[in-house]
Design a protein around this motif. Structure first.
Motif, PDB file in Angstrom:
ATOM      1  N   VAL A 141       0.866  -1.179   0.000  1.00  0.00           N
ATOM      2  CA  VAL A 141       0.000   0.000   0.000  1.00  0.00           C
ATOM      3  C   VAL A 141       0.900   1.225   0.000  1.00  0.00           C
ATOM      4  O   VAL A 141       1.539   1.533   1.006  1.00  0.00           O
ATOM      5  CB  VAL A 141      -0.933   0.039   1.232  1.00  0.00           C
ATOM      6  CG1 VAL A 141      -1.883   1.229   1.125  1.00  0.00           C
ATOM      7  CG2 VAL A 141      -1.719  -1.251   1.374  1.00  0.00           C
ATOM      8  N   GLY A 142       0.968   1.929  -1.137  1.00  0.00           N
ATOM      9  CA  GLY A 142       1.852   3.079  -1.227  1.00  0.00           C
ATOM     10  C   GLY A 142       3.284   2.669  -0.917  1.00  0.00           C
ATOM     11  O   GLY A 142       3.806   1.698  -1.478  1.00  0.00           O
ATOM     12  N   PRO A 143       3.941   3.370   0.015  1.00  0.00           N
ATOM     13  CA  PRO A 143       5.337   3.047   0.355  1.00  0.00           C
ATOM     14  C   PRO A 143       5.483   1.891   1.340  1.00  0.00           C
ATOM     15  O   PRO A 143       6.599   1.534   1.722  1.00  0.00           O
ATOM     16  CB  PRO A 143       5.838   4.346   0.981  1.00  0.00           C
ATOM     17  CG  PRO A 143       4.623   4.932   1.618  1.00  0.00           C
ATOM     18  CD  PRO A 143       3.475   4.585   0.707  1.00  0.00           C
ATOM     19  N   LEU A 144       4.337   1.311   1.754  1.00  0.00           N
ATOM     20  CA  LEU A 144       4.381   0.214   2.717  1.00  0.00           C
ATOM     21  C   LEU A 144       4.367  -1.126   1.996  1.00  0.00           C
ATOM     22  O   LEU A 144       3.526  -1.364   1.126  1.00  0.00           O
ATOM     23  CB  LEU A 144       3.179   0.297   3.667  1.00  0.00           C
ATOM     24  CG  LEU A 144       3.028  -0.846   4.679  1.00  0.00           C
ATOM     25  CD1 LEU A 144       4.162  -0.813   5.697  1.00  0.00           C
ATOM     26  CD2 LEU A 144       1.675  -0.755   5.386  1.00  0.00           C
ATOM     27  N   PHE A 145       5.294  -2.004   2.381  1.00  0.00           N
ATOM     28  CA  PHE A 145       5.357  -3.346   1.803  1.00  0.00           C
ATOM     29  C   PHE A 145       5.493  -4.337   2.948  1.00  0.00           C
ATOM     30  O   PHE A 145       6.390  -4.225   3.782  1.00  0.00           O
ATOM     31  CB  PHE A 145       6.544  -3.481   0.853  1.00  0.00           C
ATOM     32  CG  PHE A 145       6.648  -4.846   0.214  1.00  0.00           C
ATOM     33  CD1 PHE A 145       5.848  -5.181  -0.862  1.00  0.00           C
ATOM     34  CD2 PHE A 145       7.541  -5.791   0.714  1.00  0.00           C
ATOM     35  CE1 PHE A 145       5.937  -6.445  -1.451  1.00  0.00           C
ATOM     36  CE2 PHE A 145       7.641  -7.052   0.131  1.00  0.00           C
ATOM     37  CZ  PHE A 145       6.828  -7.376  -0.959  1.00  0.00           C
ATOM     38  N   ILE A 146       4.575  -5.316   2.984  1.00  0.00           N
ATOM     39  CA  ILE A 146       4.573  -6.316   4.054  1.00  0.00           C
ATOM     40  C   ILE A 146       4.666  -7.695   3.429  1.00  0.00           C
ATOM     41  O   ILE A 146       3.853  -8.047   2.562  1.00  0.00           O
ATOM     42  CB  ILE A 146       3.292  -6.231   4.913  1.00  0.00           C
ATOM     43  CG1 ILE A 146       3.077  -4.801   5.439  1.00  0.00           C
ATOM     44  CG2 ILE A 146       3.353  -7.215   6.071  1.00  0.00           C
ATOM     45  CD1 ILE A 146       1.761  -4.631   6.165  1.00  0.00           C
ATOM     46  N   ASP A 147       5.644  -8.469   3.878  1.00  0.00           N
ATOM     47  CA  ASP A 147       5.838  -9.825   3.381  1.00  0.00           C
ATOM     48  C   ASP A 147       5.603 -10.803   4.528  1.00  0.00           C
ATOM     49  O   ASP A 147       6.469 -10.977   5.388  1.00  0.00           O
ATOM     50  CB  ASP A 147       7.251  -9.994   2.835  1.00  0.00           C
ATOM     51  CG  ASP A 147       7.467 -11.375   2.223  1.00  0.00           C
ATOM     52  OD1 ASP A 147       6.533 -12.201   2.282  1.00  0.00           O
ATOM     53  OD2 ASP A 147       8.561 -11.618   1.686  1.00  0.00           O
ATOM     54  N   HIS A 151       7.907 -12.474   7.379  1.00  0.00           N
ATOM     55  CA  HIS A 151       7.494 -11.710   8.554  1.00  0.00           C
ATOM     56  C   HIS A 151       8.283 -10.406   8.639  1.00  0.00           C
ATOM     57  O   HIS A 151       8.836 -10.033   9.678  1.00  0.00           O
ATOM     58  CB  HIS A 151       7.689 -12.517   9.839  1.00  0.00           C
ATOM     59  CG  HIS A 151       6.737 -12.120  10.937  1.00  0.00           C
ATOM     60  ND1 HIS A 151       7.065 -11.184  11.886  1.00  0.00           N
ATOM     61  CD2 HIS A 151       5.484 -12.525  11.224  1.00  0.00           C
ATOM     62  CE1 HIS A 151       6.053 -11.031  12.717  1.00  0.00           C
ATOM     63  NE2 HIS A 151       5.080 -11.844  12.342  1.00  0.00           N
ATOM     64  N   SER A 152       8.323  -9.692   7.501  1.00  0.00           N
ATOM     65  CA  SER A 152       9.071  -8.433   7.443  1.00  0.00           C
ATOM     66  C   SER A 152       8.198  -7.352   6.815  1.00  0.00           C
ATOM     67  O   SER A 152       7.263  -7.637   6.054  1.00  0.00           O
ATOM     68  CB  SER A 152      10.348  -8.600   6.622  1.00  0.00           C
ATOM     69  OG  SER A 152      10.043  -8.971   5.277  1.00  0.00           O
ATOM     70  N   ALA A 153       8.509  -6.102   7.140  1.00  0.00           N
ATOM     71  CA  ALA A 153       7.779  -4.971   6.583  1.00  0.00           C
ATOM     72  C   ALA A 153       8.750  -3.826   6.339  1.00  0.00           C
ATOM     73  O   ALA A 153       9.669  -3.596   7.134  1.00  0.00           O
ATOM     74  CB  ALA A 153       6.667  -4.527   7.532  1.00  0.00           C
ATOM     75  N   ALA A 159      13.394  -0.843   6.669  1.00  0.00           N
ATOM     76  CA  ALA A 159      12.791  -1.916   7.462  1.00  0.00           C
ATOM     77  C   ALA A 159      12.095  -1.354   8.694  1.00  0.00           C
ATOM     78  O   ALA A 159      12.621  -0.449   9.363  1.00  0.00           O
ATOM     79  CB  ALA A 159      13.863  -2.917   7.879  1.00  0.00           C
ATOM     80  N   LEU A 160      10.910  -1.866   8.987  1.00  0.00           N
ATOM     81  CA  LEU A 160      10.177  -1.489  10.184  1.00  0.00           C
ATOM     82  C   LEU A 160      10.453  -2.509  11.289  1.00  0.00           C
ATOM     83  O   LEU A 160      10.329  -3.712  11.065  1.00  0.00           O
ATOM     84  CB  LEU A 160       8.673  -1.443   9.907  1.00  0.00           C
ATOM     85  CG  LEU A 160       8.147  -0.304   9.039  1.00  0.00           C
ATOM     86  CD1 LEU A 160       6.673  -0.539   8.719  1.00  0.00           C
ATOM     87  CD2 LEU A 160       8.333   1.038   9.734  1.00  0.00           C
ATOM     88  N   ALA A 161      10.830  -2.027  12.470  1.00  0.00           N
ATOM     89  CA  ALA A 161      11.029  -2.902  13.627  1.00  0.00           C
ATOM     90  C   ALA A 161       9.700  -3.023  14.353  1.00  0.00           C
ATOM     91  O   ALA A 161       9.272  -2.103  15.050  1.00  0.00           O
ATOM     92  CB  ALA A 161      12.104  -2.336  14.553  1.00  0.00           C
ATOM     93  N   LEU A 162       9.016  -4.148  14.166  1.00  0.00           N
ATOM     94  CA  LEU A 162       7.674  -4.331  14.707  1.00  0.00           C
ATOM     95  C   LEU A 162       7.634  -5.527  15.649  1.00  0.00           C
ATOM     96  O   LEU A 162       8.290  -6.538  15.404  1.00  0.00           O
ATOM     97  CB  LEU A 162       6.665  -4.571  13.573  1.00  0.00           C
ATOM     98  CG  LEU A 162       6.578  -3.513  12.474  1.00  0.00           C
ATOM     99  CD1 LEU A 162       5.674  -4.003  11.351  1.00  0.00           C
ATOM    100  CD2 LEU A 162       6.057  -2.198  13.039  1.00  0.00           C
ATOM    101  N   THR A 163       6.865  -5.383  16.716  1.00  0.00           N
ATOM    102  CA  THR A 163       6.582  -6.547  17.547  1.00  0.00           C
ATOM    103  C   THR A 163       5.624  -7.444  16.769  1.00  0.00           C
ATOM    104  O   THR A 163       5.065  -7.056  15.745  1.00  0.00           O
ATOM    105  CB  THR A 163       5.923  -6.148  18.871  1.00  0.00           C
ATOM    106  OG1 THR A 163       4.617  -5.625  18.611  1.00  0.00           O
ATOM    107  CG2 THR A 163       6.747  -5.104  19.614  1.00  0.00           C
ATOM    108  N   ARG A 164       5.440  -8.660  17.263  1.00  0.00           N
ATOM    109  CA  ARG A 164       4.549  -9.587  16.561  1.00  0.00           C
ATOM    110  C   ARG A 164       3.122  -9.027  16.482  1.00  0.00           C
ATOM    111  O   ARG A 164       2.469  -9.111  15.440  1.00  0.00           O
ATOM    112  CB  ARG A 164       4.521 -10.945  17.265  1.00  0.00           C
ATOM    113  CG  ARG A 164       3.622 -11.962  16.555  1.00  0.00           C
ATOM    114  CD  ARG A 164       3.776 -13.330  17.143  1.00  0.00           C
ATOM    115  NE  ARG A 164       3.479 -13.352  18.560  1.00  0.00           N
ATOM    116  CZ  ARG A 164       3.742 -14.398  19.335  1.00  0.00           C
ATOM    117  NH1 ARG A 164       4.351 -15.450  18.839  1.00  0.00           N
ATOM    118  NH2 ARG A 164       3.421 -14.369  20.611  1.00  0.00           N
TER     119      ARG A 164
END
Length: 240
Positions: A141-147, A151-153, A159-164
């Motif tokens: 979505v736009g500049p956001l990419f989620i795989d 389990h990466s975004a 890279a986004l550092a995200l909790t689960r």
């Protein structure tokens, strides 16, 4: 545990040895295998060495407090963590959730509530792994990419550092970009348990996501609050 289900292995990190024995006795009576540790360093070592289905982690521990144990654990493992807060303060709960705890429980808990919360975080972990293994289609979505496969975004290529929990929440919201997701749907899809009306954990995770996306709650570019309904991940405006 229900007949036919494999025995779940739990790690209980708690310095109150009497409470440990009581909880261990109760949970083993329900079919779980429980390992105990009474200090932060010992608990962290056992958590990293063992293959546990869930960890019950006290906030106030000698050696390393529960938050530091959780922080170090999360750099190596996504094992479900249920935190125990002796003081029951909201600040403790918020910090724990933002650092990657799956749930929290004041030490005034009943054994039935403890069992229900444990079952929920373990069930959610299993469901998450199953969904991740089946749903490997990336979301963009736009500049956001989620795989979900890795389990990466990434956002604007970074890279986004995200909790689960943040990853799951962002994946659900972005996958439904342009459509409102009610709080109830998010709680069921992401948390896999029916939260009480006063529970604010979804809001905590939304705030963390906004911060990591550089979003402004008052003038959101990405995550919009639909008052009284839920949240909407906005689609980017088409170029003129």
């Amino acid at each position: 545990m229900p007949a036919g289900e494999p025995t779940a292995r739990l790690l209980l990190i708690e310095d109150d040895q009497r409470l440990c024995r009581l909880v261990k006795e109760y949970l083993e009576g329900m079919g779980y295998t429980v390992t105990m540790a009474h200090t932060g360093p010992a608990g962290l070592d056992r958590a990293l060495e063992g293959s546990f289905d869930a960890i019950i982690l006290d906030v106030m521990l000698p050696g390393l407090d529960g938050f530091e144990v959780l922080r170090r654990l999360r750099s190596h493992s996504t094992v479900p963590v249920l935190m125990l807060t002796g003081r029951g303060e909201e600040a403790d709960r918020i910090v724990g959730l933002e650092m990657g705890a799956d749930d929290y429980l004041p030490k005034t808990f009943s054994t039935r509530e403890l069992l229900a919360r444990l079952r929920a975080v373990i069930r959610r972990s299993v469901v998450t792994r199953q969904v991740a293994s089946q749903s490997t289609t990336p979301v963009s979505v736009g500049p956001l990419f989620i795989d979900p496969g890795s389990h990466s975004a990434t956002f604007h290529g970074e890279a986004l550092a995200l909790t689960r929990q943040e990853f799951d929440l962002l994946f659900v919201l972005a996958g439904a970009a342009g459509r409102v997701k009610t709080r109830e749907h998010l709680l069921l899809e992401v948390a896999d348990r029916d939260f009480e009306g006063f529970d604010r954990s979804i809001d905590v995770h939304i705030s963390a996501l906004r911060r990591k996306l550089g979003d402004d709650a008052k003038a959101p570019q990405w995550i919009e609050t639909v008052r009284g309904v839920g949240y909407l991940f906005k689609k980017p405006e088409p170029p003129e």
